[in-house]
Design a protein around this motif. Sequence first.
Motif, PDB file in Angstrom:
ATOM      1  N   TRP A 134       0.851  -1.191   0.000  1.00 24.01           N
ATOM      2  CA  TRP A 134       0.000   0.000   0.000  1.00 24.01           C
ATOM      3  C   TRP A 134       0.889   1.243   0.000  1.00 24.01           C
ATOM      4  CZ3 TRP A 134      -5.303   0.157  -0.307  1.00 24.01           C
ATOM      5  CH2 TRP A 134      -5.980  -1.056  -0.110  1.00 24.01           C
ATOM      6  N   ALA A 159       0.397   5.608   0.049  1.00 27.87           N
ATOM      7  CA  ALA A 159      -0.605   6.643   0.289  1.00 27.87           C
ATOM      8  C   ALA A 159      -0.019   8.031   0.105  1.00 27.87           C
ATOM      9  CB  ALA A 159      -1.162   6.523   1.706  1.00 27.87           C
ATOM     10  N   THR A 203      -5.078   6.489  -0.949  1.00 25.79           N
ATOM     11  CA  THR A 203      -4.166   5.371  -0.899  1.00 25.79           C
ATOM     12  C   THR A 203      -4.517   4.385  -2.008  1.00 25.79           C
ATOM     13  OG1 THR A 203      -3.155   3.703   0.542  1.00 25.79           O
ATOM     14  CG2 THR A 203      -5.544   3.952   0.690  1.00 25.79           C
ATOM     15  N   LEU A 250       2.070   0.008   5.459  1.00 25.47           N
ATOM     16  CA  LEU A 250       0.851   0.155   6.239  1.00 25.47           C
ATOM     17  C   LEU A 250       0.729  -0.939   7.301  1.00 25.47           C
ATOM     18  CD1 LEU A 250      -1.863   1.591   6.656  1.00 25.47           C
ATOM     19  CD2 LEU A 250      -2.819   0.096   4.890  1.00 25.47           C
ATOM     20  N   TRP A 278      -5.598   3.097   7.093  1.00 28.71           N
ATOM     21  CA  TRP A 278      -4.804   3.892   6.157  1.00 28.71           C
ATOM     22  C   TRP A 278      -4.796   5.377   6.503  1.00 28.71           C
ATOM     23  CZ3 TRP A 278      -5.672   8.001   2.902  1.00 28.71           C
ATOM     24  CH2 TRP A 278      -7.008   8.379   2.699  1.00 28.71           C
ATOM     25  N   TRP A 333       1.643   4.201   9.303  1.00 28.66           N
ATOM     26  CA  TRP A 333       2.602   4.121   8.191  1.00 28.66           C
ATOM     27  C   TRP A 333       4.023   4.171   8.709  1.00 28.66           C
ATOM     28  CZ3 TRP A 333       0.756   3.194   3.350  1.00 28.66           C
ATOM     29  CH2 TRP A 333      -0.615   3.349   3.183  1.00 28.66           C
TER      30      TRP A 333
END
Length: 119
Positions: free
Chosen positions: A29, A31, A46, A96, A100, A106
């Motif tokens: 992931w 973002a 994201t 992640l 999110w 993060w």
Amino acid sequence: QVRLMESGGGSVQAGGSLRLSCVHTGGNWVAWFRQPPGKGREGVATIFTRRGNPVYADSVKGRFTISQDSSRATVYLQMNNLRPEDTAMYYCAAGLKGSWSDVAAWENWGQGTQVTVSS
């Protein structure tokens, strides 16, 4: 550890567009977050780099689009119809470990790129 580098920020007038780029070294992931002057960092969008699946904050739905180019290991944020309230430092994040939109979820961050929108 995932390394990230943002680019593409600048100064535009309200109603204008910018495209931000985030080159990354991995992560399922990735973002985009932003931090307006004097305020906290907030999630913008994201994407799951393996299949897409974009998710957006309500404040940018219909104006911003997150996308990716796997061959370039790059995630983009196309920003249209920009408003003065979009003025912020924009950061890319990877790694992640939770929700999110939670900054603390993060693990890896880029240095940021400044976006300034004038009225």
